[in-house]
Enzyme design. Structure first.
Site, PDB file in Angstrom:
ATOM      1  N   ASP A   1       0.829  -1.201   0.000  1.00  0.00           N
ATOM      2  CA  ASP A   1       0.000   0.000   0.000  1.00  0.00           C
ATOM      3  C   ASP A   1       0.867   1.257   0.000  1.00  0.00           C
ATOM      4  OD1 ASP A   1      -2.356   1.419   0.021  1.00  0.00           O
ATOM      5  OD2 ASP A   1      -2.598   1.343   2.194  1.00  0.00           O
TER       6      ASP A   1
ATOM      7  N   ARG B   1      -0.259   9.182 -10.346  1.00  0.00           N
ATOM      8  CA  ARG B   1      -0.344   7.970  -9.532  1.00  0.00           C
ATOM      9  C   ARG B   1       0.350   6.781 -10.187  1.00  0.00           C
ATOM     10  NH1 ARG B   1      -3.846   7.270  -5.407  1.00  0.00           N
ATOM     11  NH2 ARG B   1      -4.254   5.133  -6.059  1.00  0.00           N
TER      12      ARG B   1
ATOM     13  N   ASN C   1     -10.482  -3.228  -6.363  1.00  0.00           N
ATOM     14  CA  ASN C   1      -9.741  -2.183  -7.085  1.00  0.00           C
ATOM     15  C   ASN C   1     -10.353  -1.819  -8.435  1.00  0.00           C
ATOM     16  OD1 ASN C   1      -6.443  -3.203  -5.876  1.00  0.00           O
ATOM     17  ND2 ASN C   1      -7.855  -1.667  -5.084  1.00  0.00           N
ATOM     18  N   TRP C   2     -11.301  -2.632  -8.918  1.00  0.00           N
ATOM     19  CA  TRP C   2     -11.984  -2.284 -10.166  1.00  0.00           C
ATOM     20  C   TRP C   2     -12.782  -0.993 -10.016  1.00  0.00           C
ATOM     21  CZ3 TRP C   2     -10.502  -4.723 -14.383  1.00  0.00           C
ATOM     22  CH2 TRP C   2     -10.032  -6.036 -14.298  1.00  0.00           C
TER      23      TRP C   2
ATOM     24  N   ARG D   1     -11.711   1.758  -8.965  1.00  0.00           N
ATOM     25  CA  ARG D   1     -10.859   2.921  -9.205  1.00  0.00           C
ATOM     26  C   ARG D   1     -11.159   3.522 -10.585  1.00  0.00           C
ATOM     27  NH1 ARG D   1      -4.856   1.638  -6.654  1.00  0.00           N
ATOM     28  NH2 ARG D   1      -5.587   1.224  -4.524  1.00  0.00           N
TER      29      ARG D   1
ATOM     30  N   ILE E   1      -6.545  -5.485   7.037  1.00  0.00           N
ATOM     31  CA  ILE E   1      -6.041  -6.524   6.136  1.00  0.00           C
ATOM     32  C   ILE E   1      -6.777  -6.542   4.797  1.00  0.00           C
ATOM     33  CG2 ILE E   1      -5.129  -7.987   7.960  1.00  0.00           C
ATOM     34  CD1 ILE E   1      -7.614  -9.702   7.755  1.00  0.00           C
TER      35      ILE E   1
END
EC number: 2.5.1.31
Length: 275
Positions: A45, A58, A93-94, A96, A220
């Site tokens: 992370d 990013r 994460n899709w 994003r 986590i």
């Protein structure tokens, strides 16, 4: 605008990157070496925040994170750790921005192409865990090629979690067992913890001993939920692109200094060690 991700020449693996060329760190005492975890999992992370502090997009943080991956794999290989699992892309994460997801997919493809020779040279066995069916056919083909090339290697097992979630992993294993019960291949009484474990993504590997999370957060994030039932947790403020061998070794030392009880008391553990 093209979504192709270009690497700067310094980010490419070279002969000097061979993992075996660096000796074990003298900073690790012999006792720590004797208490190494068999399986380390890392939640990588902080890429985006690292890029922001540098005044960069990013995606540059994700590219810098590739070097940290190489350092982590190198450190784990040198220490003789059996399995290293890296949380690269979660099923969440899709959500994003589409542009960032597209760039991440292209980066994943490029990294697989460029790192596979170094992994193979150092006997690292690559294992992609997660539901890869959502990836492009091109990326799926590259994943299969990379896994096949390293399938016979006998060194570190490198699990890369891509489109992975701990709940998904448990669910897909349970669904496979339920199907076996339905077809009569097994009975419901044979639906045990051991049977479920055998149908998880990392069924032939030891359970996770240590989870390291960089980036300063304390959670986590739906990662290896079943396999990490008794894992020790180490949380670091270090952003992932800044993660290096020293940070890895310090996390290992922290693990070695903890008493793992597995439901027993501290006194019971001390008595067992005295035998």
């Amino acid at each position: 605008m093209s979504s192709t991700v270009e690497f700067d020449p310094q980010s490419r693996p070279t002969e000097a990157d061979a993992y075996a060329q660096t000796s074990l760190p003298e900073v690790l005492p012999e006792l720590v070496k004797q208490s190494l975890p068999k399986h380390v999992a890392i939640i990588m992370d902080g890429n985006g925040r690292w890029a922001q502090t540098q005044g960069k997009p990013r995606v540059m943080g994700h590219k810098a994170g590739v070097k940290a991956v190489r350092r982590a794999v190198s450190a784990a290989s040198q220490l003789g750790i059996q399995s290293l699992t890296l949380f690269a892309f979660s099923s969440e994460n899709w959500r994003r921005p589409d542009k960032e997801v597209s760039l991440l997919m292209e980066l994943f493809f490029t990294v697989l192409q460029r790192e596979i020779k170094l992994l193979d040279k150092n006997q690292v066995k690559l294992n992609i865990i997660g539901d890869i069916s959502r990836f492009s056919a091109r990326l799926q083909k590259q994943i299969r090629a990379a896994e096949e090339k390293t399938a016979g290697n006998s060194g570190l097992i490198l699990n890369v979690a891509a489109n992975y979630g701990g709940r998904w992993d448990i669910l897909q294993a349970a669904q496979k067992l339920a199907e076996k019960v339905e077809t009569g291949e097994m009975t419901s009484s044979q639906f045990t913890e051991e049977a479920l474990s055998e149908h998880l993504c990392m069924q032939n590997q030891s359970e996770v001993d240590l989870i390291i999370r960089t980036g300063g957060d304390y959670r986590i994030s739906n990662f290896v939920l079943w396999q990490a039932a008794y894992a020790e947790l180490v949380f670091l403020d270090t952003l992932w692109p800044d993660f290096d061998e020293q940070a890895f070794h310090e996390a290992i030392a922290t693990f070695a200094n903890r008493q793992r009880r597995f439901g027993l008391t501290g006194s019971q553990i001390d008595e067992m060690r005295a035998l």
